[in-house]
Every structure is written in structure tokens, then in C-alpha cells.
Design a protein around this motif. Structure first.
Motif, PDB file in Angstrom:
ATOM      1  N   ALA A  92       0.849  -1.195   0.000  1.00 41.16           N
ATOM      2  CA  ALA A  92       0.000   0.000   0.000  1.00 41.16           C
ATOM      3  C   ALA A  92       0.879   1.236   0.000  1.00 41.16           C
ATOM      4  O   ALA A  92       2.013   1.219   0.493  1.00 41.16           O
ATOM      5  N   VAL A  93       0.338   2.310  -0.548  1.00 39.35           N
ATOM      6  CA  VAL A  93       1.065   3.577  -0.588  1.00 39.35           C
ATOM      7  C   VAL A  93       0.144   4.718  -0.200  1.00 39.35           C
ATOM      8  O   VAL A  93      -1.080   4.644  -0.349  1.00 39.35           O
ATOM      9  N   THR A  94       0.750   5.766   0.305  1.00 39.48           N
ATOM     10  CA  THR A  94       0.047   7.017   0.475  1.00 39.48           C
ATOM     11  C   THR A  94       1.058   8.129   0.213  1.00 39.48           C
ATOM     12  O   THR A  94       2.264   7.903   0.231  1.00 39.48           O
ATOM     13  N   LEU A  95       0.529   9.302  -0.060  1.00 33.51           N
ATOM     14  CA  LEU A  95       1.397  10.400  -0.442  1.00 33.51           C
ATOM     15  C   LEU A  95       1.532  11.397   0.692  1.00 33.51           C
ATOM     16  O   LEU A  95       0.655  11.516   1.544  1.00 33.51           O
ATOM     17  N   THR A  96       2.616  12.125   0.686  1.00 31.97           N
ATOM     18  CA  THR A  96       2.859  13.153   1.691  1.00 31.97           C
ATOM     19  C   THR A  96       1.674  14.096   1.773  1.00 31.97           C
ATOM     20  O   THR A  96       1.201  14.606   0.774  1.00 31.97           O
ATOM     21  N   GLY A  97       1.213  14.292   2.985  1.00 30.12           N
ATOM     22  CA  GLY A  97       0.120  15.220   3.199  1.00 30.12           C
ATOM     23  C   GLY A  97      -1.253  14.637   2.979  1.00 30.12           C
ATOM     24  O   GLY A  97      -2.253  15.300   3.187  1.00 30.12           O
ATOM     25  N   ASN A 100      -5.176   9.155   2.225  1.00 28.06           N
ATOM     26  CA  ASN A 100      -5.813   8.141   1.409  1.00 28.06           C
ATOM     27  C   ASN A 100      -4.784   7.105   1.010  1.00 28.06           C
ATOM     28  O   ASN A 100      -3.777   7.421   0.403  1.00 28.06           O
ATOM     29  N   PHE A 101      -5.047   5.866   1.342  1.00 28.07           N
ATOM     30  CA  PHE A 101      -4.137   4.769   1.053  1.00 28.07           C
ATOM     31  C   PHE A 101      -4.614   4.029  -0.185  1.00 28.07           C
ATOM     32  O   PHE A 101      -5.804   3.767  -0.351  1.00 28.07           O
ATOM     33  N   TYR A 102      -3.666   3.648  -1.033  1.00 29.78           N
ATOM     34  CA  TYR A 102      -3.957   2.853  -2.217  1.00 29.78           C
ATOM     35  C   TYR A 102      -3.298   1.488  -2.050  1.00 29.78           C
ATOM     36  O   TYR A 102      -2.112   1.401  -1.740  1.00 29.78           O
TER      37      TYR A 102
ATOM     38  N   GLN B  41      -9.252  -9.181  -4.396  1.00 33.14           N
ATOM     39  CA  GLN B  41      -8.784  -7.832  -4.730  1.00 33.14           C
ATOM     40  C   GLN B  41      -8.273  -7.146  -3.470  1.00 33.14           C
ATOM     41  O   GLN B  41      -8.543  -7.581  -2.351  1.00 33.14           O
ATOM     42  N   GLY B  42      -7.574  -6.054  -3.677  1.00 36.44           N
ATOM     43  CA  GLY B  42      -7.172  -5.238  -2.558  1.00 36.44           C
ATOM     44  C   GLY B  42      -8.289  -4.312  -2.113  1.00 36.44           C
ATOM     45  O   GLY B  42      -9.243  -4.079  -2.861  1.00 36.44           O
ATOM     46  N   PRO B  43      -8.188  -3.776  -0.908  1.00 37.66           N
ATOM     47  CA  PRO B  43      -9.204  -2.820  -0.444  1.00 37.66           C
ATOM     48  C   PRO B  43      -9.217  -1.564  -1.317  1.00 37.66           C
ATOM     49  O   PRO B  43      -8.162  -1.067  -1.720  1.00 37.66           O
ATOM     50  N   GLN B  44     -10.418  -1.077  -1.551  1.00 41.44           N
ATOM     51  CA  GLN B  44     -10.604   0.127  -2.349  1.00 41.44           C
ATOM     52  C   GLN B  44     -11.396   1.130  -1.514  1.00 41.44           C
ATOM     53  O   GLN B  44     -12.468   0.817  -1.024  1.00 41.44           O
ATOM     54  N   LEU B  45     -10.844   2.326  -1.383  1.00 37.38           N
ATOM     55  CA  LEU B  45     -11.455   3.314  -0.514  1.00 37.38           C
ATOM     56  C   LEU B  45     -12.835   3.734  -1.019  1.00 37.38           C
ATOM     57  O   LEU B  45     -13.014   4.037  -2.195  1.00 37.38           O
ATOM     58  N   LEU B 103      -2.913   2.243   9.581  1.00 35.95           N
ATOM     59  CA  LEU B 103      -4.324   1.908   9.614  1.00 35.95           C
ATOM     60  C   LEU B 103      -4.533   0.678  10.478  1.00 35.95           C
ATOM     61  O   LEU B 103      -3.783  -0.288  10.383  1.00 35.95           O
ATOM     62  N   TYR B 104      -5.581   0.699  11.276  1.00 35.77           N
ATOM     63  CA  TYR B 104      -5.981  -0.448  12.082  1.00 35.77           C
ATOM     64  C   TYR B 104      -7.341  -0.886  11.562  1.00 35.77           C
ATOM     65  O   TYR B 104      -8.297  -0.114  11.580  1.00 35.77           O
ATOM     66  N   PHE B 105      -7.397  -2.142  11.103  1.00 39.95           N
ATOM     67  CA  PHE B 105      -8.589  -2.643  10.442  1.00 39.95           C
ATOM     68  C   PHE B 105      -9.433  -3.512  11.356  1.00 39.95           C
ATOM     69  O   PHE B 105      -8.921  -4.257  12.203  1.00 39.95           O
ATOM     70  N   GLY B 106     -10.735  -3.436  11.133  1.00 35.01           N
ATOM     71  CA  GLY B 106     -11.641  -4.412  11.698  1.00 35.01           C
ATOM     72  C   GLY B 106     -11.636  -5.680  10.862  1.00 35.01           C
ATOM     73  O   GLY B 106     -10.975  -5.758   9.814  1.00 35.01           O
ATOM     74  N   SER B 107     -12.387  -6.680  11.310  1.00 34.95           N
ATOM     75  CA  SER B 107     -12.429  -7.969  10.611  1.00 34.95           C
ATOM     76  C   SER B 107     -13.325  -7.938   9.384  1.00 34.95           C
ATOM     77  O   SER B 107     -13.288  -8.866   8.577  1.00 34.95           O
ATOM     78  N   GLY B 108     -14.134  -6.905   9.258  1.00 34.17           N
ATOM     79  CA  GLY B 108     -14.930  -6.746   8.057  1.00 34.17           C
ATOM     80  C   GLY B 108     -16.312  -7.366   8.141  1.00 34.17           C
ATOM     81  O   GLY B 108     -16.598  -8.204   8.999  1.00 34.17           O
ATOM     82  N   THR B 109     -17.153  -6.934   7.214  1.00 32.25           N
ATOM     83  CA  THR B 109     -18.476  -7.529   7.015  1.00 32.25           C
ATOM     84  C   THR B 109     -18.493  -8.105   5.612  1.00 32.25           C
ATOM     85  O   THR B 109     -18.269  -7.382   4.639  1.00 32.25           O
ATOM     86  N   ARG B 110     -18.746  -9.409   5.540  1.00 37.59           N
ATOM     87  CA  ARG B 110     -18.795 -10.054   4.227  1.00 37.59           C
ATOM     88  C   ARG B 110     -20.225 -10.014   3.711  1.00 37.59           C
ATOM     89  O   ARG B 110     -21.116 -10.628   4.289  1.00 37.59           O
TER      90      ARG B 110
END
Lengths: 113, 114
Positions: A92-97, A100-102, B41-45, B103-110
Motif C-alpha cells: 500500500a502507498v500514500t502520499l505526503t500530506g 488516502n491509502f492505495y 482484490q485489494g481494499p478500495q477506498l 491503519l488499524y482494520f476491523g475484521s470486516g463484514t462479508r
């Protein structure tokens, strides 16, 4: 476009063998870099992170990662894997400032006893 | 110290039904995130808050998804009319303010939408 790439979807290694999981990023600036691990039916947990300084960073459970600016990479390594390391690993990455993590798509690691 | 708590653990519904997910972050963490993680997949915000304010909801499908954090502590993510494409694990995470904090994650809801 900004992106995080983990080229290996699945990796299988024997217990006791060494491990490298690859991560490449594409950002205009040097990002902050992270590796997270996800065990079955659990949330993600931080393994290690890189902000600046020594390009080799140590994490939990014997993991380390090396940042390479020239290669835009942040590969994860472990000298000797254990069966309990079987999990999905995310770069994962995030940018300075920013906060939001990708995340990459993840690499599923299977360790064969 | 208690971690991030999410409920329910699982949800199964038909298309068109509504569902809500609840998240209790780590005490003192002012930043709260909702991520969608499709299978393999990876997590997507989707959205994130600092205290009660929405900082970024640009990836939240606003016609069907909504998220609130009214007192800057717990948060609820709601899907009004679920679609099969919403099938995924919904992860909540929290952190302290500051660039690139862990980041500290919860276990999620499936969630499975039939």
C-alpha cells in the motif's frame, strides 16, 4: 496514472525457504510505503512501513522490505518462511500530506510444510 | 486496548434490499475509513472521515451508498438498494490524524447479494 502493482497473484514456497513478494508503484512523488498481511477471515495488519532513510526496513515476524527509488519498488522479503506465514499480503502507498491509502491487489502466499 | 469492531460479520440479501454496516473505531482515533474489498482484490477506498467531517467520498456510489459519523466516533455505512456487484467484504479502519499513520482494520463484514 498512479498505481500500485503486485505482479504475482499467488506464490507457493516450501517451509524454510526464502521469500520475496514484489511491489511496484507509479507515483509522481516518493510515497510512503506499507506492507499489510491479511489472515483468513481477519482484517489487515501492518507488517512494516517506510517513510525515509535506510531503504531496508524491518517489520514483525522476521519480515523486511527494501525501497528502491530507481526501480519504484518496495519488495518484501523473509529469509525463512513458516507455515503460519500463509496469508494474503498487500502493498500500500500514500502520499505526503494525504491520508488516502492505495492498495495493490495482493499476493496470496501458501507455505507448504 | 480494544481494536476496531465491525458488525455484522456476514450479510446475505437479495438485490434491491437495504443493508447497514456498523463500525466502532479504536478510542481516540479521529480518522475513520470505509473500504470495499471484492473477492481476490485489494481494499478500495469508499469514504473517509476526520472526526465527523467527510474528507473524501469521491469513490462512494452516492446514488445508493451513504456513510455517516455523526459524533466523530462510531460510523454507519448503508447501501440503499443492493446490487450483485456490491458483493464484497466491507472493511472499516481507523487511524490517528497525520500523514501516513498506520491503519488499524476491523475484521470486516462479508456481504453477499443474490
Amino acid at each position: 496514472a498512479q498505481s500500485v502493482t503486485q505482479p504475482d497473484a499467488r506464490v507457493t514456497v516450501s517451509e524454510g525457504a526464502s521469500l520475496q513478494l514484489r511491489c511496484k508503484y507509479s507515483y509522481s512523488a516518493t510515497p510512503y510505503l506499507f506492507w499489510y498481511v491479511q489472515y483468513p477471515r481477519q482484517g489487515l495488519q501492518l507488517l512494516l512501513k517506510y517513510y525515509s532513510g535506510d531503504p531496508v526496513v524491518q517489520g514483525v515476524n522476521g519480515f523486511e522490505a527494501e525501497f528502491s527509488k530507481s526501480n519504484s519498488s518496495f519488495h518484501l522479503r523473509k529469509a525463512s518462511v513458516h507455515w503460519s506465514d500463509s496469508a494474503v499480503y498487500f502493498c500500500a502507498v500514500t502520499l505526503t500530506g494525504y491520508q488516502n491509502f492505495y492498495f495493490g491487489k495482493g499476493t496470496s502466499l501458501t507455505v507448504i510444510p | 486496548e480494544a481494536g476496531v469492531t465491525q458488525s455484522p460479520r456476514y450479510a446475505v440479501l437479495q438485490e434491491g434490499q437495504a443493508v447497514s454496516f456498523w463500525c466502532d473505531p479504536i478510542s481516540g482515533h479521529d480518522t475513520l475509513y470505509w473500504y470495499q474489498q471484492p473477492r481476490d482484490q485489494g481494499p478500495q477506498l469508499l469514504v473517509y472521515f476526520r472526526d465527523e467531517a467527510v474528507i473524501d467520498n469521491s469513490q462512494l456510489p452516492s446514488d445508493r451508498f451513504s456513510a455517516v459519523r455523526p459524533k466523530g466516533t462510531n460510523s454507519t455505512l448503508k447501501i440503499q438498494s443492493a446490487k450483485q456487484g456490491d458483493t464484497a467484504t466491507y472493511l472499516c479502519a481507523s487511524s490517528l490524524e497525520g500523514a501516513a499513520e498506520t491503519l488499524y482494520f476491523g475484521s470486516g463484514t462479508r456481504l453477499t447479494v443474490l
